[in-house]
Design a protein around this motif. Structure first.
Motif, PDB file in Angstrom:
ATOM      1  N   LEU A   1       2.344 -11.149  -4.732  1.00 25.97           N
ATOM      2  CA  LEU A   1       3.439 -11.470  -4.024  1.00 25.97           C
ATOM      3  C   LEU A   1       4.607 -10.771  -4.305  1.00 25.97           C
ATOM      4  CD1 LEU A   1       2.425 -15.401  -3.406  1.00 25.97           C
ATOM      5  CD2 LEU A   1       2.604 -13.551  -1.752  1.00 25.97           C
ATOM      6  N   ALA A   2       4.886 -10.804  -5.722  1.00 25.20           N
ATOM      7  CA  ALA A   2       6.333 -10.115  -6.399  1.00 25.20           C
ATOM      8  C   ALA A   2       6.375  -8.799  -5.874  1.00 25.20           C
ATOM      9  CB  ALA A   2       6.213 -10.526  -7.868  1.00 25.20           C
ATOM     10  N   VAL A   3       5.122  -8.107  -5.941  1.00 22.28           N
ATOM     11  CA  VAL A   3       5.225  -6.542  -5.516  1.00 22.28           C
ATOM     12  C   VAL A   3       5.629  -6.263  -4.081  1.00 22.28           C
ATOM     13  CG1 VAL A   3       3.784  -4.644  -4.976  1.00 22.28           C
ATOM     14  CG2 VAL A   3       3.508  -6.040  -7.011  1.00 22.28           C
ATOM     15  N   LEU A   4       5.158  -7.457  -3.378  1.00 22.04           N
ATOM     16  CA  LEU A   4       5.692  -7.363  -2.016  1.00 22.04           C
ATOM     17  C   LEU A   4       7.083  -7.845  -1.682  1.00 22.04           C
ATOM     18  CD1 LEU A   4       2.711  -9.761  -0.235  1.00 22.04           C
ATOM     19  CD2 LEU A   4       3.499  -7.322   0.585  1.00 22.04           C
ATOM     20  N   ARG A   5       7.513  -8.832  -2.556  1.00 22.87           N
ATOM     21  CA  ARG A   5       8.964  -8.899  -2.506  1.00 22.87           C
ATOM     22  C   ARG A   5       9.807  -8.030  -3.057  1.00 22.87           C
ATOM     23  NH1 ARG A   5      10.733 -14.905  -4.940  1.00 22.87           N
ATOM     24  NH2 ARG A   5      12.800 -14.838  -4.543  1.00 22.87           N
ATOM     25  N   GLU A   6       9.423  -7.084  -4.104  1.00 17.71           N
ATOM     26  CA  GLU A   6      10.312  -6.330  -4.725  1.00 17.71           C
ATOM     27  C   GLU A   6      10.526  -5.026  -3.999  1.00 17.71           C
ATOM     28  OE1 GLU A   6      11.523  -2.940  -6.855  1.00 17.71           O
ATOM     29  OE2 GLU A   6       9.379  -2.833  -6.033  1.00 17.71           O
ATOM     30  N   GLY A   7       9.680  -4.721  -3.144  1.00 14.67           N
ATOM     31  CA  GLY A   7      10.125  -3.615  -2.012  1.00 14.67           C
ATOM     32  C   GLY A   7      10.085  -2.513  -2.524  1.00 14.67           C
ATOM     33  N   GLY A   8       9.809  -1.951  -3.412  1.00 15.95           N
ATOM     34  CA  GLY A   8       9.878  -0.625  -3.973  1.00 15.95           C
ATOM     35  C   GLY A   8       8.548   0.080  -3.667  1.00 15.95           C
ATOM     36  N   GLU A   9       7.786   0.934  -4.757  1.00 16.25           N
ATOM     37  CA  GLU A   9       6.993   2.071  -4.418  1.00 16.25           C
ATOM     38  C   GLU A   9       5.680   0.992  -4.326  1.00 16.25           C
ATOM     39  OE1 GLU A   9       6.598   4.102  -8.140  1.00 16.25           O
ATOM     40  OE2 GLU A   9       5.883   2.494  -9.200  1.00 16.25           O
ATOM     41  N   GLY A  10       5.443  -0.120  -4.683  1.00 19.46           N
ATOM     42  CA  GLY A  10       4.269  -0.996  -4.602  1.00 19.46           C
ATOM     43  C   GLY A  10       4.297  -1.445  -2.980  1.00 19.46           C
ATOM     44  N   ARG A  11       5.099  -1.730  -2.462  1.00 25.28           N
ATOM     45  CA  ARG A  11       5.450  -2.035  -0.989  1.00 25.28           C
ATOM     46  C   ARG A  11       5.040  -0.691  -0.163  1.00 25.28           C
ATOM     47  NH1 ARG A  11       8.586  -6.344   1.852  1.00 25.28           N
ATOM     48  NH2 ARG A  11       7.655  -6.219   3.999  1.00 25.28           N
ATOM     49  N   VAL A  12       5.589   0.563  -0.630  1.00 33.95           N
ATOM     50  CA  VAL A  12       5.384   1.874  -0.042  1.00 33.95           C
ATOM     51  C   VAL A  12       3.851   1.767  -0.057  1.00 33.95           C
ATOM     52  CG1 VAL A  12       5.766   4.169   0.089  1.00 33.95           C
ATOM     53  CG2 VAL A  12       7.564   2.693  -0.560  1.00 33.95           C
ATOM     54  N   VAL A  13       3.145   1.607  -1.003  1.00 30.55           N
ATOM     55  CA  VAL A  13       1.752   1.926  -1.269  1.00 30.55           C
ATOM     56  C   VAL A  13       1.106   1.304  -0.128  1.00 30.55           C
ATOM     57  CG1 VAL A  13      -0.385   1.870  -2.730  1.00 30.55           C
ATOM     58  CG2 VAL A  13       1.808   2.882  -3.340  1.00 30.55           C
TER      59      VAL A  13
ATOM     60  N   THR B   1       9.703  -7.128 -10.930  1.00 31.56           N
ATOM     61  CA  THR B   1       8.741  -7.525 -10.337  1.00 31.56           C
ATOM     62  C   THR B   1       8.005  -8.726 -11.077  1.00 31.56           C
ATOM     63  OG1 THR B   1       8.222  -5.206  -9.276  1.00 31.56           O
ATOM     64  CG2 THR B   1       6.395  -6.877  -9.464  1.00 31.56           C
ATOM     65  N   LEU B   2       7.849  -8.659 -12.568  1.00 35.23           N
ATOM     66  CA  LEU B   2       7.418  -9.598 -13.365  1.00 35.23           C
ATOM     67  C   LEU B   2       8.401 -10.930 -13.319  1.00 35.23           C
ATOM     68  CD1 LEU B   2       6.772  -7.454 -16.576  1.00 35.23           C
ATOM     69  CD2 LEU B   2       5.077  -8.386 -14.773  1.00 35.23           C
ATOM     70  N   GLU B   3       9.778 -10.708 -13.037  1.00 34.84           N
ATOM     71  CA  GLU B   3      10.775 -11.848 -13.066  1.00 34.84           C
ATOM     72  C   GLU B   3      10.181 -12.599 -11.685  1.00 34.84           C
ATOM     73  OE1 GLU B   3      15.176 -12.359 -11.771  1.00 34.84           O
ATOM     74  OE2 GLU B   3      14.735 -11.290 -13.626  1.00 34.84           O
ATOM     75  N   LEU B   4      10.145 -11.554 -10.299  1.00 33.34           N
ATOM     76  CA  LEU B   4       9.668 -12.309  -9.280  1.00 33.34           C
ATOM     77  C   LEU B   4       8.431 -13.004  -9.334  1.00 33.34           C
ATOM     78  CD1 LEU B   4      11.150  -9.430  -6.937  1.00 33.34           C
ATOM     79  CD2 LEU B   4      12.081 -11.494  -7.103  1.00 33.34           C
ATOM     80  N   ALA B   5       7.508 -12.721 -10.078  1.00 32.43           N
ATOM     81  CA  ALA B   5       6.287 -13.278 -10.268  1.00 32.43           C
ATOM     82  C   ALA B   5       6.443 -14.685 -10.843  1.00 32.43           C
ATOM     83  CB  ALA B   5       5.162 -12.414 -10.863  1.00 32.43           C
ATOM     84  N   LEU B   6       7.164 -14.820 -11.619  1.00 31.44           N
ATOM     85  CA  LEU B   6       7.689 -16.089 -12.056  1.00 31.44           C
ATOM     86  C   LEU B   6       8.048 -17.052 -10.901  1.00 31.44           C
ATOM     87  CD1 LEU B   6       8.161 -18.259 -14.456  1.00 31.44           C
ATOM     88  CD2 LEU B   6      10.253 -17.101 -14.783  1.00 31.44           C
ATOM     89  N   ARG B   7       9.224 -16.448 -10.162  1.00 26.96           N
ATOM     90  CA  ARG B   7       9.957 -17.079  -9.149  1.00 26.96           C
ATOM     91  C   ARG B   7       8.840 -17.508  -8.053  1.00 26.96           C
ATOM     92  NH1 ARG B   7      15.419 -13.999  -8.076  1.00 26.96           N
ATOM     93  NH2 ARG B   7      16.361 -14.151 -10.326  1.00 26.96           N
TER      94      ARG B   7
END
Length: 178
Positions: free
Chosen positions: A142-154, A119-125
């Motif tokens: 935006l990275a939490v959305l893109r990562e698709g894991g537990e953050g997206r589930v929440v 997620t931190l890497e995706l934030a840079l992207r």
């Protein structure tokens, strides 16, 4: 990479560690980052409201998902297992936080799990994609959305419209005066 983080984004990362500690999590995951984002960032809260979500509900849902430790308490309940009762019994027998202490130790390793690091890497992207110079809290979300894991589930369990949230986050907000 952390030198590119704004002060607010750094506060979010530090707060994620605090959320993990409060919930007795051995590692920090994207869900911890999301809860910290909503608690810490006015821009993220504004974007959530714009997407039709209640930030307090997102925080409560996030804490519930994280407290379950990745276990689906509803699925366990359908099998007759009460996760909270199991935790209470383990605490009574082995001491407070017994189930949460597993894997904790002073190894000197980063407490960020693989998905949080991603997620931190995706934030840079996201920062590069939006042609910004610094990593802001909105890039982390935006990275939490893109990562698709537990953050997206929440976010999904909180009935957040992901497309609207993404759009609100991609539009930079003017700085607020205190």
């Amino acid at each position: 990479m952390f030198e590119r983080f704004t002060e607010e984004a750094r506060r979010v990362v530090r707060r994620a560690e605090g959320v993990a500690d409060e919930l007795r999590s051995a590692e920090i995951g994207p869900g911890h980052l999301l809860v910290a984002l909503v608690e810490t960032s006015p821009a993220v809260r504004t974007a959530l409201v714009a997407s039709g979500a209640d930030p307090r509900a997102v925080i409560a849902t996030g804490r519930e998902v994280l407290r379950a430790g990745g276990l689906d308490s509803e699925a366990l309940a359908s099998l007759g297992v009460d996760l909270e009762q199991v935790r209470q019994q383990a605490d009574a027998v082995f001491g407070d936080g017994a189930l949460d202490r597993v894997g904790r130790g002073g190894t000197g390793r980063s407490r960020f799990d693989r998905n949080a690091k991603k997620t931190l890497e995706l934030a840079l992207r996201e920062t590069i994609r939006l042609q910004d110079r610094t990593i802001e809290s909105r890039h982390l979300c935006l990275a939490v959305l893109r990562e698709g894991g537990e953050g997206r589930v929440v976010l999904e369990r909180s009935s957040v419209d992901s497309a609207t949230l993404r759009s609100a986050l991609e539009t930079p907000q003017p700085p607020t005066s205190a």
